[in-house]
Design a protein around this motif. Sequence first.
Motif, PDB file in Angstrom:
ATOM      1  N   LEU A  45      30.854  35.821  48.401  1.00 36.18           N
ATOM      2  CA  LEU A  45      30.268  35.801  47.052  1.00 36.18           C
ATOM      3  C   LEU A  45      28.853  35.225  47.095  1.00 36.18           C
ATOM      4  O   LEU A  45      27.942  35.751  46.451  1.00 36.18           O
TER       5      LEU A  45
ATOM      6  N   TYR B 122      21.586  43.544  51.666  1.00 35.71           N
ATOM      7  CA  TYR B 122      21.227  43.664  50.248  1.00 35.71           C
ATOM      8  C   TYR B 122      19.763  43.294  50.014  1.00 35.71           C
ATOM      9  O   TYR B 122      19.112  43.854  49.139  1.00 35.71           O
TER      10      TYR B 122
ATOM     11  N   TYR C  84      17.256  45.718  48.090  1.00 36.66           N
ATOM     12  CA  TYR C  84      16.636  45.431  46.791  1.00 36.66           C
ATOM     13  C   TYR C  84      15.145  45.099  46.889  1.00 36.66           C
ATOM     14  O   TYR C  84      14.402  45.273  45.931  1.00 36.66           O
TER      15      TYR C  84
ATOM     16  N   MET D 211      11.610  45.719  33.694  1.00 38.45           N
ATOM     17  CA  MET D 211      12.967  46.258  33.549  1.00 38.45           C
ATOM     18  C   MET D 211      13.602  45.719  32.270  1.00 38.45           C
ATOM     19  O   MET D 211      13.528  44.541  31.983  1.00 38.45           O
TER      20      MET D 211
ATOM     21  N   LEU E 135      16.869  44.907  29.986  1.00 42.50           N
ATOM     22  CA  LEU E 135      18.228  44.520  30.368  1.00 42.50           C
ATOM     23  C   LEU E 135      19.272  45.212  29.513  1.00 42.50           C
ATOM     24  O   LEU E 135      20.187  44.567  29.036  1.00 42.50           O
TER      25      LEU E 135
ATOM     26  N   PHE F 288      21.610  48.330  33.423  1.00 42.75           N
ATOM     27  CA  PHE F 288      21.878  47.171  34.280  1.00 42.75           C
ATOM     28  C   PHE F 288      23.004  47.478  35.267  1.00 42.75           C
ATOM     29  O   PHE F 288      22.883  47.252  36.466  1.00 42.75           O
TER      30      PHE F 288
ATOM     31  N   ASP G  56      21.831  50.017  37.856  1.00 41.48           N
ATOM     32  CA  ASP G  56      20.924  49.434  38.845  1.00 41.48           C
ATOM     33  C   ASP G  56      21.646  48.527  39.837  1.00 41.48           C
ATOM     34  O   ASP G  56      21.289  48.476  41.008  1.00 41.48           O
ATOM     35  N   TYR G  57      22.635  47.794  39.363  1.00 41.29           N
ATOM     36  CA  TYR G  57      23.172  46.727  40.210  1.00 41.29           C
ATOM     37  C   TYR G  57      24.615  46.902  40.632  1.00 41.29           C
ATOM     38  O   TYR G  57      25.212  45.986  41.165  1.00 41.29           O
ATOM     39  N   TRP G  58      25.204  48.118  40.418  1.00 44.50           N
ATOM     40  CA  TRP G  58      26.610  48.257  40.793  1.00 44.50           C
ATOM     41  C   TRP G  58      26.867  47.976  42.270  1.00 44.50           C
ATOM     42  O   TRP G  58      27.927  47.450  42.610  1.00 44.50           O
ATOM     43  N   PRO G  59      25.937  48.241  43.195  1.00 45.55           N
ATOM     44  CA  PRO G  59      26.265  47.950  44.599  1.00 45.55           C
ATOM     45  C   PRO G  59      26.582  46.470  44.853  1.00 45.55           C
ATOM     46  O   PRO G  59      27.289  46.147  45.801  1.00 45.55           O
ATOM     47  N   THR G  60      26.047  45.569  44.036  1.00 45.14           N
ATOM     48  CA  THR G  60      26.400  44.154  44.191  1.00 45.14           C
ATOM     49  C   THR G  60      27.503  43.758  43.233  1.00 45.14           C
ATOM     50  O   THR G  60      28.397  43.006  43.580  1.00 45.14           O
ATOM     51  N   LEU G  61      27.410  44.268  41.994  1.00 46.21           N
ATOM     52  CA  LEU G  61      28.364  43.819  40.971  1.00 46.21           C
ATOM     53  C   LEU G  61      29.788  44.226  41.309  1.00 46.21           C
ATOM     54  O   LEU G  61      30.723  43.445  41.118  1.00 46.21           O
TER      55      LEU G  61
ATOM     56  N   PRO H 144      31.412  44.770  44.370  1.00 47.60           N
ATOM     57  CA  PRO H 144      32.109  43.857  45.299  1.00 47.60           C
ATOM     58  C   PRO H 144      32.318  42.457  44.736  1.00 47.60           C
ATOM     59  O   PRO H 144      33.366  41.849  44.985  1.00 47.60           O
ATOM     60  N   VAL H 145      31.362  41.956  43.955  1.00 54.83           N
ATOM     61  CA  VAL H 145      31.539  40.629  43.355  1.00 54.83           C
ATOM     62  C   VAL H 145      32.767  40.635  42.451  1.00 54.83           C
ATOM     63  O   VAL H 145      33.639  39.758  42.532  1.00 54.83           O
TER      64      VAL H 145
END
Lengths: 253, 74
Positions: free
Chosen positions: A30, A136, A140, B1, B3, B8, B11-16, B18-19
């Motif tokens: 995380l 990442y 990014y 950008m 919000l 949002f 743009d950020y699903w690759p991190t969101l 797995p989190v």
Amino acid sequence: MRTLPVFFKKELLETWRTRRFGVLAVVFLLFALMSPLAAKLTPDLLRLSLGTAVKLPTPTSVDSWTQFYKNISQMGIYIIAILFGGTVSRELTDKTLVNLVTKGLPRWAVIIAKYLCLLGQWLVVVASAFFITWGYTTFYFSDRQSPHPIAACLPLLVFGAFFLAVVLFGSTWGRHTYEGLLFTCLVMAILFLAKLLKQAHNFNPVSLIGDNVAILQGNLSLTKLFPAMGVALGLTLILIVSSVALLNKKALV
Amino acid sequence: MDLNETQFLIDYWPTLLPVAILEVGLMLVALKHIFQHTRYRFGNRVMWVVIVVVFQIIGPVAYFTWGKGTTSDE
């Protein structure tokens, strides 16, 4: 010598079954995932609360790595201390070592196996977290401001080896998990105080988790931290040998 | 950008993603353990369920560190 692998296996099984390794891995993953995200979003979040008039610099890969090293050095290592602070003292209070030691398990094997198991877990979780953040961050932030990611991570790995020896010694010395934690906090406090001595900076193990971003950017050469690494590894050896000596003197029943 | 929410997420699903998977996974594993046991090192079932569900990440970590006992019935 054949007893060491056996106890090592028991340690691995224990950290898996008590879910300590799982918790550690999830927390570090995380951290790794959220560091680039936090760096990317901080200016937007600030703008939302302070208004659009505020001019903020665009985040770079350096911000992402700053978040990463901050998360691991300010939270990660303390989570490790909490999770593994009872590694020896719990065996003593639960009297789980009695049978093994009376059947011929040497006490040094207990300490060495525990240390190797801790070190293995540390290397696995930090390396995974590092590669995820690296991936990442390049995804990014397509800038060239972080040219030395691997050199920057190396001191963190060495610091971990030292920190785990502190946790292990604290756990052997203390009768309870909390005494071990107290010892770990005390050592960290002394090291942070020693940071005030500017001359000792390159010898202080704490510099290994403070200068990572400077190394990353190329503002500081990794060789400058070699003395601190030497001190950290020397102390690691001393702490492990003292842990064995301490456990040899302890009553198991 | 700006919000706005959909943008949002795009743009950020690759991190969101797995989190979210890690957070929910950790919560479910902790909940499973809580419901499989009747006794804890301290506290009771309701207290731990609330802690694990309300405090993401920190709740399950606290449960596995302090709440879960070491014997098989805890």
